[in-house]
Design a protein around this motif. Structure first.
Motif, PDB file in Angstrom:
ATOM      1  N   ALA A   1      -1.743   3.288   4.618  1.00 51.20           N
ATOM      2  CA  ALA A   1      -2.206   3.427   5.995  1.00 51.20           C
ATOM      3  C   ALA A   1      -3.676   3.827   6.077  1.00 51.20           C
ATOM      4  O   ALA A   1      -4.342   3.494   7.059  1.00 51.20           O
ATOM      5  CB  ALA A   1      -1.342   4.441   6.741  1.00 51.20           C
ATOM      6  N   HIS A   2      -4.180   4.548   5.058  1.00 52.33           N
ATOM      7  CA  HIS A   2      -5.600   4.899   5.118  1.00 52.33           C
ATOM      8  C   HIS A   2      -6.185   5.028   3.712  1.00 52.33           C
ATOM      9  O   HIS A   2      -5.623   5.701   2.855  1.00 52.33           O
ATOM     10  CB  HIS A   2      -5.832   6.198   5.899  1.00 52.33           C
ATOM     11  N   TYR A   3      -7.304   4.360   3.535  1.00 55.86           N
ATOM     12  CA  TYR A   3      -8.081   4.422   2.303  1.00 55.86           C
ATOM     13  C   TYR A   3      -8.480   5.873   2.036  1.00 55.86           C
ATOM     14  O   TYR A   3      -8.785   6.596   2.984  1.00 55.86           O
ATOM     15  CB  TYR A   3      -9.320   3.545   2.489  1.00 55.86           C
ATOM     16  N   PRO A   4      -8.467   6.319   0.779  1.00 55.83           N
ATOM     17  CA  PRO A   4      -8.274   5.603  -0.485  1.00 55.83           C
ATOM     18  C   PRO A   4      -6.859   5.746  -1.060  1.00 55.83           C
ATOM     19  O   PRO A   4      -6.696   5.809  -2.272  1.00 55.83           O
ATOM     20  CB  PRO A   4      -9.294   6.292  -1.381  1.00 55.83           C
ATOM     21  N   ASN A   5      -5.875   5.821  -0.186  1.00 58.24           N
ATOM     22  CA  ASN A   5      -4.497   6.015  -0.631  1.00 58.24           C
ATOM     23  C   ASN A   5      -3.726   4.704  -0.556  1.00 58.24           C
ATOM     24  O   ASN A   5      -3.425   4.211   0.533  1.00 58.24           O
ATOM     25  CB  ASN A   5      -3.837   7.099   0.212  1.00 58.24           C
ATOM     26  N   ALA A   6      -3.437   4.154  -1.733  1.00 55.14           N
ATOM     27  CA  ALA A   6      -2.690   2.907  -1.849  1.00 55.14           C
ATOM     28  C   ALA A   6      -1.281   3.232  -2.311  1.00 55.14           C
ATOM     29  O   ALA A   6      -0.834   2.829  -3.385  1.00 55.14           O
ATOM     30  CB  ALA A   6      -3.384   1.968  -2.832  1.00 55.14           C
ATOM     31  N   THR A   7      -0.595   4.000  -1.476  1.00 57.50           N
ATOM     32  CA  THR A   7       0.720   4.522  -1.855  1.00 57.50           C
ATOM     33  C   THR A   7       1.866   3.691  -1.302  1.00 57.50           C
ATOM     34  O   THR A   7       3.032   4.081  -1.430  1.00 57.50           O
ATOM     35  CB  THR A   7       0.853   5.980  -1.402  1.00 57.50           C
ATOM     36  N   GLY A   8       1.545   2.557  -0.692  1.00 56.44           N
ATOM     37  CA  GLY A   8       2.564   1.594  -0.317  1.00 56.44           C
ATOM     38  C   GLY A   8       3.345   1.951   0.934  1.00 56.44           C
ATOM     39  O   GLY A   8       3.035   2.910   1.654  1.00 56.44           O
ATOM     40  N   HIS A   9       4.380   1.147   1.168  1.00 55.26           N
ATOM     41  CA  HIS A   9       5.252   1.325   2.325  1.00 55.26           C
ATOM     42  C   HIS A   9       6.697   1.141   1.871  1.00 55.26           C
ATOM     43  O   HIS A   9       7.328   0.121   2.139  1.00 55.26           O
ATOM     44  CB  HIS A   9       4.909   0.311   3.421  1.00 55.26           C
ATOM     45  N   PRO A  10       7.249   2.133   1.181  1.00 55.63           N
ATOM     46  CA  PRO A  10       8.618   1.984   0.681  1.00 55.63           C
ATOM     47  C   PRO A  10       9.656   1.862   1.785  1.00 55.63           C
ATOM     48  O   PRO A  10      10.762   1.381   1.542  1.00 55.63           O
ATOM     49  CB  PRO A  10       8.830   3.262  -0.142  1.00 55.63           C
ATOM     50  N   ASP A  11       9.298   2.281   3.016  1.00 56.46           N
ATOM     51  CA  ASP A  11      10.219   2.127   4.139  1.00 56.46           C
ATOM     52  C   ASP A  11      10.093   0.760   4.801  1.00 56.46           C
ATOM     53  O   ASP A  11      10.858   0.432   5.717  1.00 56.46           O
ATOM     54  CB  ASP A  11       9.993   3.230   5.176  1.00 56.46           C
ATOM     55  N   GLY A  12       9.107  -0.053   4.356  1.00 53.71           N
ATOM     56  CA  GLY A  12       8.930  -1.382   4.918  1.00 53.71           C
ATOM     57  C   GLY A  12       8.401  -1.393   6.333  1.00 53.71           C
ATOM     58  O   GLY A  12       8.465  -2.427   7.014  1.00 53.71           O
ATOM     59  N   ARG A  13       7.808  -0.298   6.757  1.00 50.40           N
ATOM     60  CA  ARG A  13       7.373  -0.198   8.159  1.00 50.40           C
ATOM     61  C   ARG A  13       5.856  -0.335   8.290  1.00 50.40           C
ATOM     62  O   ARG A  13       5.235   0.299   9.141  1.00 50.40           O
ATOM     63  CB  ARG A  13       7.855   1.126   8.754  1.00 50.40           C
ATOM     64  N   ASP A  14       5.258  -1.147   7.456  1.00 48.33           N
ATOM     65  CA  ASP A  14       3.858  -1.483   7.640  1.00 48.33           C
ATOM     66  C   ASP A  14       3.722  -2.401   8.850  1.00 48.33           C
ATOM     67  O   ASP A  14       4.717  -2.904   9.383  1.00 48.33           O
ATOM     68  CB  ASP A  14       3.302  -2.157   6.386  1.00 48.33           C
ATOM     69  N   GLU A  15       2.492  -2.646   9.289  1.00 52.89           N
ATOM     70  CA  GLU A  15       2.295  -3.514  10.451  1.00 52.89           C
ATOM     71  C   GLU A  15       2.922  -4.884  10.184  1.00 52.89           C
ATOM     72  O   GLU A  15       2.578  -5.535   9.196  1.00 52.89           O
ATOM     73  CB  GLU A  15       0.800  -3.669  10.766  1.00 52.89           C
ATOM     74  N   PRO A  16       3.816  -5.345  11.045  1.00 55.09           N
ATOM     75  CA  PRO A  16       4.558  -6.578  10.742  1.00 55.09           C
ATOM     76  C   PRO A  16       3.768  -7.845  11.071  1.00 55.09           C
ATOM     77  O   PRO A  16       3.613  -8.211  12.232  1.00 55.09           O
ATOM     78  CB  PRO A  16       5.803  -6.461  11.627  1.00 55.09           C
ATOM     79  N   GLN A  17       3.246  -8.471  10.037  1.00 52.69           N
ATOM     80  CA  GLN A  17       2.610  -9.781  10.161  1.00 52.69           C
ATOM     81  C   GLN A  17       3.206 -10.696   9.085  1.00 52.69           C
ATOM     82  O   GLN A  17       2.495 -11.199   8.215  1.00 52.69           O
ATOM     83  CB  GLN A  17       1.094  -9.668  10.009  1.00 52.69           C
ATOM     84  N   PRO A  18       4.497 -10.921   9.113  1.00 50.75           N
ATOM     85  CA  PRO A  18       5.164 -11.580   7.976  1.00 50.75           C
ATOM     86  C   PRO A  18       4.693 -13.002   7.709  1.00 50.75           C
ATOM     87  O   PRO A  18       4.422 -13.352   6.555  1.00 50.75           O
ATOM     88  CB  PRO A  18       6.643 -11.536   8.374  1.00 50.75           C
ATOM     89  N   LEU A  19       4.585 -13.798   8.751  1.00 50.39           N
ATOM     90  CA  LEU A  19       4.166 -15.182   8.539  1.00 50.39           C
ATOM     91  C   LEU A  19       2.705 -15.222   8.080  1.00 50.39           C
ATOM     92  O   LEU A  19       2.348 -15.958   7.149  1.00 50.39           O
ATOM     93  CB  LEU A  19       4.362 -15.974   9.834  1.00 50.39           C
ATOM     94  N   GLU A  20       1.885 -14.435   8.725  1.00 54.09           N
ATOM     95  CA  GLU A  20       0.456 -14.350   8.395  1.00 54.09           C
ATOM     96  C   GLU A  20       0.252 -14.002   6.922  1.00 54.09           C
ATOM     97  O   GLU A  20      -0.477 -14.692   6.191  1.00 54.09           O
ATOM     98  CB  GLU A  20      -0.200 -13.291   9.274  1.00 54.09           C
ATOM     99  N   GLU A  21       0.888 -12.929   6.472  1.00 58.92           N
ATOM    100  CA  GLU A  21       0.601 -12.432   5.134  1.00 58.92           C
ATOM    101  C   GLU A  21       1.226 -13.294   4.042  1.00 58.92           C
ATOM    102  O   GLU A  21       0.636 -13.440   2.959  1.00 58.92           O
ATOM    103  CB  GLU A  21       1.052 -10.978   4.990  1.00 58.92           C
ATOM    104  N   CYS A  22       2.391 -13.861   4.293  1.00 57.13           N
ATOM    105  CA  CYS A  22       2.955 -14.793   3.299  1.00 57.13           C
ATOM    106  C   CYS A  22       2.021 -15.973   3.083  1.00 57.13           C
ATOM    107  O   CYS A  22       1.741 -16.368   1.942  1.00 57.13           O
ATOM    108  CB  CYS A  22       4.332 -15.278   3.746  1.00 57.13           C
ATOM    109  N   GLY A  23       1.542 -16.548   4.181  1.00 56.83           N
ATOM    110  CA  GLY A  23       0.605 -17.663   4.054  1.00 56.83           C
ATOM    111  C   GLY A  23      -0.666 -17.262   3.342  1.00 56.83           C
ATOM    112  O   GLY A  23      -1.174 -17.980   2.472  1.00 56.83           O
ATOM    113  N   ASN A  24      -1.206 -16.089   3.701  1.00 56.91           N
ATOM    114  CA  ASN A  24      -2.443 -15.632   3.077  1.00 56.91           C
ATOM    115  C   ASN A  24      -2.297 -15.470   1.571  1.00 56.91           C
ATOM    116  O   ASN A  24      -3.171 -15.890   0.792  1.00 56.91           O
ATOM    117  CB  ASN A  24      -2.864 -14.292   3.685  1.00 56.91           C
TER     118      ASN A  24
END
Length: 736
Positions: free
Chosen positions: A468-491
């Protein structure tokens, strides 16, 4: 010497200065809602490309343009200091009379004064004495050069260089920049000259109530340094986007004509103004940044300056031994700055960087010349105006970490969210990497693959970011990151193939085949008829059946077909390409307003009175897929000029703002005439915009100002997308 107003830690501090009066600090409570404040009235006159500052009675030329902010020391998310130039708060681009500022708006005070025959002048910042006369400013991809005269007696050349070395990780890992000052007589007479500069403790934290500590020393090979840091470091945290940990070094060459001092700003600067020298004293009263404003100064006494040029070099740098918290395949680790793999101590790195200036300058000029020449060859001088401004800003959001055997690049989503490793920010950024060194794209994608392939992310589609904020790349184990599924798969599919094609890295595609195929399954299910969702342009709102978003997903499926063929999965490749071609045929029926005059793609299926920038078309050409018929390219090229406004084409029909990264994606695959329209208007916007922060990618196209009702994007790495045309010229074969 000057008055200051402080109103609390939870406010962003904006500084507005005049050349000859004490600077006044005013605070603005909204972090990104930067007020349009003016201390004095300026006139902006476009006469032969010249900005004329009537209040000073002098003029400076700006080449190739007068940008909204001029990069001074821009190398990372934390070494990111600019001179604001736009009329919405800047002073028009004059180094004297305006405090340099961190990208977010707060002052990172950097002062320059010069005494000539006993009279003191200001050449950087706003410490009080009268300003020198600035005659010209030039920016290149790596440098900003200011030319000045002082009382009609001496000339000054001030060059700020932030090296970019895509092929040299040792040098690129150093978060440091150069400032070179050259002084020479211009009237044929000899003049007594002393040169002063300082930085303040404001560089070490965004919270001015934090206690700063400092030291002074000299390396074994004679590099003098002021070392400044937060007394109680808070690792992996920020205050107003500035780092709360690490050591800042302001350095120069130790010599017999050098004096130094640390202490209260008005005391140290006053000593120079009265005597032309400093006391070689260290203030040991460590205190809050805002308490008597400690500064760290040098004076070089050049004696009598006649025909010869006298020069002094300074370096400013941040040294953090630990840089990123990352959850990878082995759990959470603290990743070191990559420079620690090459140097045994901070002072060794400081010394190396300082003494490397000759080679670093030559390397910087080589890159400057390459980008300039390639840009002119691709689309003329206007395009070079664009790409050269983008270079330092794009790389200024990145940091090299890890070690020499396993390096990573991490990226901050500056100003919009602060996320770490945002996929849909890496996507518009990535063309500059394809152009300069495709292997750098792999180092950005590696942490994303590593985290998701470790099984710690629960969703079947691609993650949006790693933290959620740099410099912490600690992930989203709950899967509740901002949902852009189609966007990010394509990217992810598009960027993985784009890198592999150019690097001819079949093993990379084989390594990540399983998860790439997983994301493709999502696209097969969801791409043709997109559900109501946001795309990367999340600020514009969600929408079902987005034409442009569907195109990205379909191209992603075809990209996977190519990946399957490259890795020997030919049956899967045939199946996926059949699906992609079936989808693109249907897409042309669903997403094109065939009855419109002229015909064009729509914002959403069936919304024939809408339109938008079809920037995802770029990836079809980028990957040499040949999936989308040429007729679609031609149709869009003919349409864009019909909806063009003063500074570009709106992002879509919902608003009057545009995104200039996407405009350059569109321009790269448009007809020559339409391409030149986009390029010309973006170059003109750079010169005209009243915005005063590092380049925004989101602005109002009729006025060129900040968009109405939307946030202020600034200093974002997405300007790497301005290299979209050059990235095509460095393309790889579809299947290699």
């Amino acid at each position: 010497m000057h008055g200051r107003v402080q109103m609390g830690i939870f406010q962003t501090v904006i500084y507005n200065l005049t050349p000859y009066t004490p600077h006044l600090r005013q605070t603005i409570t909204a972090k990104y809602n930067f007020a349009k404040m003016k201390v004095y009235i300026q006139a902006f006159l476009a006469v032969c490309g010249m900005f004329v500052d009537i209040t000073k009675g002098q003029s400076s030329t700006f080449s190739p343009a007068r940008p909204p902010a001029i990069p001074l020391a821009v190398k990372s998310p934390y070494l990111n200091t600019w001179l604001q130039a736009g009329q919405n708060g800047g002073n028009g681009g004059y180094l004297a009379g305006e405090w340099p500022r961190f990208w977010a708006g707060q002052v990172t005070a950097w002062t320059g004064m010069i005494r000539v025959d006993g009279t003191t002048y200001t050449w950087m910042g706003a410490p009080g004495p009268q300003a020198v006369t600035q005659t010209s400013v030039q920016y290149t991809a790596t440098s900003s050069i200011f030319i000045m005269t002082v009382g009609g007696k001496v000339g000054m050349n001030i060059t700020f260089t932030s090296p970019i070395t895509p092929d040299d990780f040792k040098r690129q890992s150093l978060l440091s920049s150069y400032m070179e000052a050259r002084v020479y007589s211009i009237d044929g007479n000899g003049h007594s000259v002393q040169l002063y500069t300082d930085i303040s403790a404001e560089w070490v934290a965004g919270d001015n109530r934090a206690i700063a500590q400092w030291d002074y020393g000299t390396t074994g090979d004679g590099v003098a340094y002021h070392k400044v840091y937060r007394q109680t470091p808070l690792e992996f945290s920020e205050s107003f986007d500035q780092s709360n940990w690490g050591n800042w070094y302001y350095s120069t060459k130790n010599s017999s004509n050098l004096s130094f001092q640390s202490g209260t700003d008005k005391v140290v600067r006053g000593a120079f103004q009265s005597s032309g020298k400093l006391a070689n004293m260290k203030d040991t009263n460590y205190r809050a940044i805002s308490q008597d404003w400690p500064v760290f100064a040098y004076v070089s006494d050049f004696g009598t300056v006649q025909r010869e040029t006298h020069s002094t070099l300074y370096t400013i740098g941040l040294y953090q031994e630990e840089a990123i918290q990352f959850v990878g395949s082995s759990g959470q680790v603290q990743l070191p700055s990559l420079w620690t793999s090459y140097f045994s101590s901070e002072t060794d790195a400081v010394s190396f960087f300082y003494n490397d200036y000759g080679g670093a300058s030559r390397t910087a000029r080589t890159l400057d010349n390459k980008i300039q020449a390639d840009s002119i060859a691709a689309a003329g001088q206007d395009y070079a105006t664009i790409t050269t401004l983008a270079t330092r800003q794009a790389f200024g959001a990145t940091q090299f970490v890890g070690n020499s055997t396993k390096p990573y690049i991490f990226l901050k989503e500056i100003s919009s969210d602060g996320n770490t490793q945002t996929v849909d920010v890496i996507f518009p950024f990535h063309p500059i990497l394809l152009y300069l060194k495709p292997e750098l794209l792999k180092l950005l994608l590696d942490p994303l693959f590593e985290y998701q392939e470790s099984g710690q992310y629960p969703n079947k589609y691609s993650i949006h970011d790693l933290g959620a904020h740099y410099p912490n790349a600690t992930g989203h184990p709950d899967g509740r990151d901002e949902p852009q599924p189609l966007e990010e798969c394509g990217n992810m599919l598009i960027m993985a193939l784009a890198y592999a094609q150019r690097a001819k890295d079949k093993a990379y595609l084989t390594q990540h085949y399983k998860i790439l195929d997983q994301w493709t399954q999502y696209l097969i299910d969801e791409a043709l008829i997109p559900a109501d969702q946001i795309s990367t342009d999340d600020f514009a709102g969600s929408l079902a059946n987005q034409t442009n978003l569907a195109l990205k997903g379909i191209i992603g499926i075809e990209a996977m077909a190519v990946i399957a063929n490259i890795t020997g999965n030919t049956a899967t490749g045939v199946n996926y390409t059949n699906i992609a071609h079936s989808y693109i045929d249907q897409w042309q029926t669903l997403g094109i307003a065939h009855d419109a005059n002229p015909a064009h793609t729509t914002l959403g299926y069936g919304l024939n009175d809408t339109h938008g920038l079809l920037y995802n078309l770029y990836s079809d050409r980028e990957l040499n897929l040949g999936l989308v018929p040429q007729s679609v390219y031609d149709m869009q090229s003919a349409f864009y000029p019909t909806v063009n406004k003063k500074y570009g084409v709106p992002l879509d029909t919902r608003h009057e703002y545009t995104k200039n990264d996407w405009e350059m994606f569109v321009a790269a695959v448009a007809s020559t005439e339409t391409r030149d329209m986009f390029v010309r208007e973006l170059a003109q916007w750079i010169n005209d915009t009243p915005t005063n922060l590092p380049v925004t990618d989101l602005y109002d196209v009729p006025s060129g100002d900040w968009p109405v009702g939307s946030g202020h994007f600034t200093s974002r790495p997405v300007v790497g997308g301005w290299f979209a045309l050059l990235a095509l010229n460095n393309g790889g074969s579809a299947s290699f």
